[in-house]
Design a protein around this motif. Structure first.
Motif, short mmCIF file in Angstrom:
data_model
loop_
_atom_site.label_atom_id
_atom_site.label_comp_id
_atom_site.label_asym_id
_atom_site.label_seq_id
_atom_site.Cartn_x
_atom_site.Cartn_y
_atom_site.Cartn_z
N ARG A 780 0.97 -1.18 0.10
CA ARG A 780 -0.01 0.09 0.20
C ARG A 780 0.90 1.41 -0.06
O ARG A 780 0.62 2.31 -0.72
CB ARG A 780 -0.80 0.12 1.41
CG ARG A 780 -2.04 -0.86 1.17
CD ARG A 780 -2.80 -1.36 2.31
NE ARG A 780 -3.86 -2.03 2.36
CZ ARG A 780 -4.50 -2.67 3.47
NH1 ARG A 780 -4.35 -2.12 4.55
NH2 ARG A 780 -5.55 -3.47 3.21
N GLN A 781 2.10 1.15 0.76
CA GLN A 781 2.76 2.38 0.75
C GLN A 781 3.54 2.57 -0.52
O GLN A 781 3.56 3.86 -0.87
CB GLN A 781 3.83 2.11 1.87
CG GLN A 781 3.68 2.41 3.38
CD GLN A 781 4.57 2.29 4.26
OE1 GLN A 781 5.82 2.78 3.83
NE2 GLN A 781 4.40 2.05 5.56
N ARG A 783 2.31 1.77 -3.32
CA ARG A 783 1.28 2.52 -4.33
C ARG A 783 1.14 3.83 -4.14
O ARG A 783 0.85 4.81 -5.06
CB ARG A 783 -0.15 1.74 -4.20
CG ARG A 783 -0.05 0.18 -4.65
CD ARG A 783 -1.42 -0.12 -4.87
NE ARG A 783 -1.38 -1.78 -5.09
CZ ARG A 783 -1.52 -2.62 -4.19
NH1 ARG A 783 -1.43 -2.39 -2.92
NH2 ARG A 783 -1.49 -3.83 -4.67
N GLY A 784 0.99 4.11 -2.67
CA GLY A 784 0.73 5.82 -2.47
C GLY A 784 1.95 6.50 -2.62
O GLY A 784 1.78 7.76 -3.07
N ASP A 787 1.55 7.03 -6.47
CA ASP A 787 0.10 7.54 -7.05
C ASP A 787 -0.47 6.46 -7.71
O ASP A 787 -1.05 6.58 -8.75
CB ASP A 787 0.09 8.83 -7.68
CG ASP A 787 0.21 9.92 -6.70
OD1 ASP A 787 0.02 9.80 -5.57
OD2 ASP A 787 0.53 11.12 -7.06
N PRO A 789 -3.28 3.35 -8.21
CA PRO A 789 -4.39 2.93 -7.67
C PRO A 789 -4.31 1.94 -6.48
O PRO A 789 -3.58 0.76 -7.07
CB PRO A 789 -5.31 2.72 -8.71
CG PRO A 789 -4.89 3.39 -9.93
CD PRO A 789 -3.30 3.51 -9.54
N GLN A 790 -4.87 1.74 -5.52
CA GLN A 790 -4.62 0.77 -4.55
C GLN A 790 -5.37 -0.56 -5.08
O GLN A 790 -4.97 -1.57 -4.43
CB GLN A 790 -5.39 1.14 -3.10
CG GLN A 790 -4.44 2.25 -2.47
CD GLN A 790 -3.32 1.81 -1.80
OE1 GLN A 790 -3.06 0.72 -1.64
NE2 GLN A 790 -2.10 2.71 -1.81
N ALA A 791 -6.50 -0.33 -5.76
CA ALA A 791 -7.00 -1.88 -6.49
C ALA A 791 -6.00 -2.44 -7.53
O ALA A 791 -6.44 -3.55 -7.71
CB ALA A 791 -8.33 -1.44 -7.17
N ARG A 792 -4.99 -1.65 -7.76
CA ARG A 792 -4.32 -2.36 -8.88
C ARG A 792 -3.23 -3.14 -8.32
O ARG A 792 -2.46 -3.23 -7.48
CB ARG A 792 -3.29 -1.29 -9.70
CG ARG A 792 -2.28 -2.03 -10.71
CD ARG A 792 -1.60 -0.56 -11.22
NE ARG A 792 -0.43 -1.02 -11.98
CZ ARG A 792 0.64 -0.17 -12.44
NH1 ARG A 792 0.71 1.07 -12.60
NH2 ARG A 792 1.47 -0.87 -13.03
N GLU A 793 -3.19 -4.40 -9.14
CA GLU A 793 -2.14 -5.82 -8.60
C GLU A 793 -0.44 -5.18 -8.83
O GLU A 793 -0.43 -4.64 -9.85
CB GLU A 793 -2.62 -6.78 -9.19
CG GLU A 793 -3.97 -7.38 -8.45
CD GLU A 793 -4.15 -8.92 -8.76
OE1 GLU A 793 -3.21 -9.33 -9.81
OE2 GLU A 793 -5.00 -9.66 -7.97
N GLY A 820 -3.44 -7.98 -0.07
CA GLY A 820 -2.75 -6.83 -0.49
C GLY A 820 -2.75 -6.67 -2.02
O GLY A 820 -1.87 -5.69 -2.47
N LYS A 821 -3.64 -7.21 -2.72
CA LYS A 821 -3.73 -7.26 -4.48
C LYS A 821 -2.34 -7.25 -4.74
O LYS A 821 -1.87 -6.30 -5.52
CB LYS A 821 -4.23 -5.57 -4.58
CG LYS A 821 -5.53 -5.25 -4.18
CD LYS A 821 -6.63 -6.11 -4.79
CE LYS A 821 -8.08 -5.89 -4.48
NZ LYS A 821 -8.59 -6.23 -3.25
#
Length: 924
Positions: A780-781, A783-784, A787, A789-793, A820-821
């Motif tokens: 998650r970090q 991805r953050g 930028d 998307p959190q839904a992207r694997e 965790g996607k």
């Protein structure tokens, strides 16, 4: 359960059910636990301080009730003599009527009518907050039973010589026309003058200079005092002074009280109007001259010219007349403490009058010892020092008040002035017959008792004393007193003295001293500041116009009224929303630190309203997954996942923490533990970790049963743990969840309070879940940072120094990838070389993802990062400029300056993070 959480829909309905079923009453079983409510004054409505303290008392009451103890929270209200009489007198004055126009009997009836109205308002407020008091035992300090207790205590103390009537100086309020105790005097720092007057010495041309802050009282002087060792004046001791304006001769005396270094070293002595002078007068047998009437106007004891003048008018006249005689030496500015009444704000006058007193020293010593030997414990402990300082310097207590509203003093007088103290007029008649040998007409004392006299009996009078009731035997002493530091002397100390004297034991085992509620800026809440918040407005909401009217009604100054209206409209443009009682209660608990002052921030209550929503939605998730499933006990074997075992262990730790913190009265730390478990561990983690098990076709029936059973049992136990702080929402959810967890009962409030033994700690489960959380958080970090998307694997590599992490991840791979996607998870040795990657570090574990798989156009990403960085740098420059502005630094409030520093630190952190991202992307 409804789709959305609406406190208005459920809170009043739930409370009515609780009360109708009598569930607030003591069970009669288990060890005793009792609390008396500090009785609110029947002068209006509950304020934020009441709501705060009541919440803490209710938390303790509900917790101990759930622990199976014989629990009583005693409700009631106080008649509040002076305060209530003032309210009703103002109502009469608004009608153009004075209380003496209607007489004592009609006035007292009018006050009883007001009490009924105000008392009903207070009880409605207490119900709305959620107070689980035993309403069947509701008491008022002037109820028949409590009034009997007051009379009994007065008579017994009088019989022992501990109550006496004497002519002494008192703090006289010339507005309210009553004596006040020392504790009702507010010493206010004010600027005044120090007048130096020449007093002519009889038989020569000499004079002596005295300094005074109260020229008008010189008309009642009966001596001038000097220090007996003062070489300047020792030869004058024994001579006479002709007191100006009065043509009286007064002596020059020597007394060690005089400070030779202050003023001229000569002090005028007015025993009738100064407490220190009174003691000097007693030592030297000086006459006492009372020169004021009840209105603090000068009386017939002064020359005719000054009679009838208000004391401050007389002051100017006396100074002018002395000046005309050439007797004013000089006048200097002088800072002094002016005694003002805590109710009327009038300047009080030391006044010689007959009053009733309690001889306090014999009662104080046992009250000191019971704190020293630990029978009573103050929390925090430092308040015991304050208690000792006052108790060891205590003065006799003036208990009579010249009012109409209150407990009439049980004393009667015959036509010769003989006094008869008795439990009734009939018994007083018998005493008179024994003394005089005949029947006589008696007149009852006009005065009433200080309100704190009856309040001092509250812990045992509410339990039926002087009768030895079953409740008195089982529930006295009470367990804890929750109150503010401002009434340690008024109330706490006096309850201790009276409890030891008449109930045979301390009135409570512990005294928890709370802080005072202030606004978000640390200012005291007051009508004049326009920052008062009605707790019911926070609970049920209020529209803007009603809020403006509430804050401005009664304000006399148009400018102040306009300012408060403007500020209110700016702060609450849409009025105040409804937050519900649970959110308010939780806010109070979260703020209940061991400090003195508590800042009430509306942002906190909004956050805890969101917490209620979070809990509501979590319960709906649980119900959706369990409503159509049979209980685990009826449907086969159960297999717990690592996540199931972990959340059970975490709940056990939370139960242990909450119990420990509540036992220490650390409501703030208990709230923190409850919040963090529900928000972060149960909702943010466990609910997510449960989804792969419940939704996967590869999960066995035993695994699904284990997760369902855990969802229900953990939530049900947590609701019981949270219930004392948030009683309404926990009751509503529990009614739906309890059957699914295999628990039966009519109400959560009578269920057992959870123990840590129900959910034993599981170190292996907590160790097993740590790498799972680390991988998911790291992904998650990453991805953050970029930028994404959190839904992207994304593909992830995992490096760890912990030997057991690989086995845990391998056993829970489906959960990790699902939550965790994560498209691919590689577990690598800690020293493995990595391609250019975005990384995150969680608890010494490194999570990485190759940049080539994350960024398709490095140049476009660099441009985006640089544009974002430029915006943050502009924001940083703006905040730096504020601090560089000398006007801002000089005039801004400290909390505003602190906020600027916080924003600067955050902008710098963002810039550093963007620099790091830019460096990573630039390496591609």
């Amino acid at each position: 359960m409804q789709k959305t959480y609406d406190p208005k829909d459920l809170e009043q309905r739930i409370y009515q059910r609780w009360e109708a079923n009598g569930w607030f009453q003591p069970s009669g079983q288990g060890s005793p636990y009792s609390i008396v409510i500090p009785p609110p004054n029947v002068t209006g409505t509950l304020h934020m301080g009441h709501a705060f303290q009541h919440t803490l008392m209710d938390v303790l009451t509900r917790q101990h009730r759930m622990q199976g103890e014989n629990t009583l929270w005693q409700p009631g209200t106080d008649h509040a003599g002076i305060a209530t009489q003032m309210v009703v007198e103002r109502q009469l004055n608004a009608e153009g009527v004075h209380r003496r126009d209607i007489g004592r009997e009609a006035f007292v009836k009018r006050v009883w009518d007001w009490k009924a109205q105000s008392g009903d308002t207070i009880s409605r407020q207490e119900r709305r907050i959620g107070n689980s008091v035993d309403w069947s035992r509701d008491r008022f300090t002037m109820d028949e039973g409590l009034s009997q207790a007051v009379t009994e205590v007065f008579v017994r103390l009088h019989e022992e010589g501990l109550i006496y009537r004497g002519k002494r100086l008192v703090n006289w309020d010339p507005v309210l026309h009553t004596a006040l105790s020392d504790l009702e005097v507010l010493p206010v720092d004010e600027q005044g003058s120090l007048w130096h007057f020449r007093y002519p010495i009889e038989g020569g041309n000499e004079h002596i200079v005295v300094a005074t802050t109260r020229p008008e009282t010189m008309l009642g002087d009966t001596a001038v005092a000097v220090h007996p060792e003062d070489e300047r004046y020792r030869h004058l001791i024994g001579k006479q002074i002709r007191l100006p304006l009065t043509d009286r001769l007064i002596p020059i005396i020597g007394d060690d009280y005089v400070d030779p270094t202050f003023g001229s070293g000569c002090v005028k002595i007015t025993p009738g109007h100064d407490f220190n002078d009174y003691e000097i007068g007693r030592r030297h047998s000086l006459p006492l001259i009372n020169i004021f009437d009840a209105n603090a106007a000068l009386n017939e004891q002064v020359p005719e010219k000054y009679r009838g003048l208000d004391r401050f008018v007389a002051r100017k006249q006396v100074v002018a007349d002395l000046d005309a005689l050439g007797l004013v030496e000089k006048i200097e500015p002088h800072a002094l403490k002016v005694p003002r009444g805590d109710r009327s704000n009038a300047v009080l006058e030391p006044w010689l009058t007959d009053q009733w007193y309690v001889r306090i020293a014999p009662l104080a010593q046992p009250a000191i010892e019971c704190v020293k030997d630990g029978r009573i414990r103050f929390v925090p402990e430092n308040w015991a020092k304050t208690y000792f300082q006052w108790m060891e310097n205590i003065q006799d207590w003036c208990i009579s008040r010249q009012l109409w509203w209150g407990h009439r003093i049980p004393a009667w007088y015959d036509d010769q002035g003989n006094c008869y103290v008795a439990r009734s007029e009939e018994l007083a008649q018998q005493l008179a017959r024994l003394k005089l040998g005949r029947d006589v007409q008696l007149t009852r004392d006009e005065d009433v008792l200080d309100t704190w006299f009856s309040s001092a009996l509250w812990p045992f009078s509410t339990l039926g004393w002087p009768e030895q009731t079953a409740e008195l035997k089982s529930l006295y002493p009470t367990s804890v007193l929750v109150t503010g530091f401002d009434i340690i002397f008024f109330w706490v100390a006096r309850m201790i003295m009276m409890g030891l004297k008449f109930a045979g034991d301390v009135p409570f085992r512990e005294v928890y001293i709370t802080g005072l509620i202030r606004d978000e800026n640390g200012d005291k809440m007051s009508k004049s500041k326009g920052n008062i918040i009605d707790p019911l407005d926070l609970i049920d909401g209020i529209d803007l116009e009603s809020l403006v009217a509430k804050r401005t009604t009664g304000l006399m100054q148009p400018q102040m009224k306009d300012k408060i209206e403007k500020n209110t409209r700016k702060q609450f443009p849409k009025g105040m929303p409804s937050y519900g009682a649970d959110a308010l209660r939780f806010t109070f608990c979260a703020l209940a630190t061991m400090g003195r002052d508590i800042r009430f921030d509306l942002g906190r209550i909004e956050g805890y309203r969101n917490f209620c929503n979070k809990l509501w939605n979590a319960a709906r998730y649980v119900l959706m997954n369990l409503e159509n499933a049979p209980p685990a006990s009826a449907s086969g074997p159960v297999e717990y996942s690592a996540a199931d075992s972990w959340i059970r262990s975490r709940l056990g730790a939370t139960i242990e923490e909450v119990r420990a913190r509540l036992a220490e009265y650390r409501f703030d730390l208990a709230s923190q533990a409850l919040y963090e478990f529900a928000w972060y561990e149960y909702c943010d983690w466990y609910l997510e970790l449960s989804k792969p098990t419940l939704q996967s076709d590869q999960s066995s029936d035993a695994q699904k049963r284990g997760t369902r059973e855990t969802l229900a049992s953990v939530l049900e136990a947590y609701l019981r743990l949270l219930h004392p702080l948030m009683p309404f929402i926990t009751e509503e959810i529990w009614q739906s969840v309890a059957p699914l967890a295999g628990r039966k009962g009519e109400t959560i409030m009578l269920q057992s309070y959870p123990s840590a033994a129900e959910f034993p700690r599981d170190a292996a489960a907590e160790a097993a879940i740590a790498p799972i959380k680390a991988v998911i958080l790291g992904a998650r970090q990453i991805r953050g940072q970029l930028d994404i998307p959190q839904a992207r694997e994304i593909a992830v590599a995992f490096q760890t120094p912990e030997a057991t992490d690989e086995a845990s991840l391998s056993a829970n791979l489906a959960v990790v990838r699902g939550v965790g996607k994560i498209s691919e998870l590689q577990i690598l040795p800690s020293d493995s070389a990595l391609p250019p990657s975005a990384t995150a570090s969680i608890d010494r574990r490194t999570i990485s993802s190759p940049l080539t798989g994350l960024i398709s156009d490095p140049q476009a990403e660099l441009a985006r990062l640089r544009k974002r960085k430029a915006k943050v740098e502009q924001d940083l420059k703006r905040e730096d400029a504020k601090l560089a502005n000398p006007n801002f630094a000089a005039n801004a409030k400290p909390e505003v300056v602190a906020e600027v520093h916080e924003r600067i630190a955050e902008f710098k952190r963002q810039i550093a993070q963007l620099d790091e991202q830019e460096q990573m992307v630039g390496s591609l």
